[in-house]
Design an enzyme around this catalytic site. Structure first.
Site, PDB file in Angstrom:
ATOM      1  N   LEU A   1      -5.896  -1.347  -0.887  1.00 25.42           N
ATOM      2  CA  LEU A   1      -5.825  -1.393   0.575  1.00 25.42           C
ATOM      3  C   LEU A   1      -6.495  -2.672   1.059  1.00 25.42           C
ATOM      4  CD1 LEU A   1      -6.667   2.326   1.434  1.00 25.42           C
ATOM      5  CD2 LEU A   1      -4.448   1.270   1.016  1.00 25.42           C
TER       6      LEU A   1
ATOM      7  N   GLN B   1       1.619  -2.370   5.754  1.00 27.52           N
ATOM      8  CA  GLN B   1       1.892  -0.971   6.093  1.00 27.52           C
ATOM      9  C   GLN B   1       2.165  -0.757   7.579  1.00 27.52           C
ATOM     10  OE1 GLN B   1      -1.131   2.296   5.415  1.00 27.52           O
ATOM     11  NE2 GLN B   1       0.319   2.744   3.765  1.00 27.52           N
ATOM     12  N   PHE B   2       1.418  -1.417   8.449  1.00 28.14           N
ATOM     13  CA  PHE B   2       1.693  -1.478   9.882  1.00 28.14           C
ATOM     14  C   PHE B   2       1.387  -2.896  10.330  1.00 28.14           C
ATOM     15  CE2 PHE B   2       0.871   3.001   9.220  1.00 28.14           C
ATOM     16  CZ  PHE B   2       1.833   3.632   9.998  1.00 28.14           C
TER      17      PHE B   2
ATOM     18  N   GLU C   1       0.834  -1.196   0.000  1.00 26.50           N
ATOM     19  CA  GLU C   1       0.000   0.000   0.000  1.00 26.50           C
ATOM     20  C   GLU C   1       0.876   1.257   0.000  1.00 26.50           C
ATOM     21  OE1 GLU C   1      -3.254  -2.504   2.641  1.00 26.50           O
ATOM     22  OE2 GLU C   1      -2.320  -0.701   3.487  1.00 26.50           O
TER      23      GLU C   1
ATOM     24  N   GLU D   1      -4.913  -6.203   2.773  1.00 24.76           N
ATOM     25  CA  GLU D   1      -3.793  -7.055   3.159  1.00 24.76           C
ATOM     26  C   GLU D   1      -3.986  -8.495   2.691  1.00 24.76           C
ATOM     27  OE1 GLU D   1      -3.404  -3.407   5.248  1.00 24.76           O
ATOM     28  OE2 GLU D   1      -5.130  -4.772   5.159  1.00 24.76           O
TER      29      GLU D   1
ATOM     30  N   HIS E   1      -1.789   0.392  15.208  1.00 22.87           N
ATOM     31  CA  HIS E   1      -0.595   0.602  14.410  1.00 22.87           C
ATOM     32  C   HIS E   1       0.683   0.148  15.118  1.00 22.87           C
ATOM     33  CE1 HIS E   1      -3.428   3.035  12.216  1.00 22.87           C
ATOM     34  NE2 HIS E   1      -2.527   3.329  11.298  1.00 22.87           N
TER      35      HIS E   1
END
Length: 325
Positions: free
Chosen positions: A58, A82-83, A29, A60, A129
């Site tokens: 977006l 991304q996190f 992403e 996963e 996050h």
């Protein structure tokens, strides 16, 4: 040599492997034109093109499925989550498919997939996050889990991970991305996966840690040295597999140990290390092996991070308990 932050060392490692192997693909992403949320892939799409470094939706779960398909076709995917708090959305691909691929096909197929992701607290990110979920990954057979604590280690370990024929979860602590610089060779080099590093030698106490807590442990060791105590600090670097030999050799020398992790105490990597020490070196111990970890609660909102996260004062307090036992 060049002075690099950890994020620069990671970018350099990705660039090295994109140059070396046309089958290496980087995707996730916002990793393309934007260079990722932390700019770990900045400039790579422009240099290698949209077919080699590209954005995904977006989703996963889609990223995981794409990585599996590409691995089966002979590519070396390097997807970014991304996190790492978002890993739950891709757990079936990671634990149910990627980790089992070589076993379930009798070695016909490998999964040379390196999943990169930022994790960890101390930078006041939103909820979901900062979670330290490395324990979930380490419990899954078939996955290697790597967590560098320095720019030098980050580059060498990431190159090794991308070249490995088994899947690697490569976790990058957000607080370490730009917190300091270090001399890093500009040419390529590798660091073996599954090999710990003695960051500081000592004779009275062993501190075992990984990620950002390595630096908190070193701070505590330096303070203890002023009080006359010689403390050895071991950076695991890989939590799956664990370098048991290095840990035990240190404990047999010092006779005392504590294990430090940022994640919650329950069912963590520290518990596994403590068990290995007591099973293999109990007759060398002069005191119980203690742990430093976060409380067993849901990860707090960012305002509470400073009081929730372990720090060098916690390490110092626990170390003194063991030294004075």
């Amino acid at each position: 040599m060049a002075q690099m932050t950890m994020i620069q060392a990671i970018t350099d490692a990705l660039r090295t492997e994109l140059k070396n192997d046309e089958n290496v693909l980087v995707f996730g992403e916002d990793v393309g034109l934007n260079g990722g949320v932390f700019r770990a892939t900045e400039g790579l799409q422009k240099e290698f093109g949209e077919d080699r470094v590209f954005d995904t939706p977006l989703a996963e779960s889609g990223i995981g499925g794409l990585a599996i398909g590409m691995a089966l076709e002979g590519y070396r995917p390097v997807p970014e989550i991304q996190f790492f708090g978002f890993v739950y959305e891709v757990m079936d691909s990671v634990s149910g498919q990627i980790a089992r691929l070589r076993y379930r096909t009798g070695g016909v197929f490998n999964a040379p997939i390196t999943i990169r992701s930022p994790f960890g607290g101390g930078v006041h990110t939103p909820e979901l996050h900062a979670d330290s979920l490395e324990g979930l990954m380490a419990q899954q057979p078939g996955l290697k889990v790597v967590i560098p604590s320095t720019p030098y280690d980050a580059k060498g370990l990431l190159i090794s991970a991308i070249r490995d024929n088994d899947p690697v979860i490569f976790l990058e602590h957000m607080k370490l991305y730009r917190s300091f610089r270090q001399d890093v060779p500009e040419e390529e080099y590798t660091i073996p996966l599954g090999k710990a590093d003695v960051k500081r030698e000592g004779a009275d106490l062993t501190i075992v840690s990984y990620g950002a807590m390595v630096h908190e442990s070193i701070k505590a060791a330096e303070e203890l040295e002023k009080e006359g105590h010689s403390v050895e600090v071991i950076d695991l670097r890989s939590i799956a597999p664990l370098d048991i030999e290095t840990i035990i050799a240190s404990v047999e020398k010092t006779g005392r140990a504590i294990v430090v992790q940022e994640a919650q105490k329950q069912a963590g990597i520290a518990a596994d290390v403590v068990a290995e020490i007591t099973e293999r070196a109990i007759l060398s111990l002069e005191a119980p092996v203690l742990r430093v970890a976060a409380p067993d609660t849901v990860y707090p909102f960012s305002q509470a991070e400073p009081i929730w996260l372990p720090n060098h004062k916690d390490v110092l307090e626990t170390a003194k308990k063991v030294l004075n036992f």
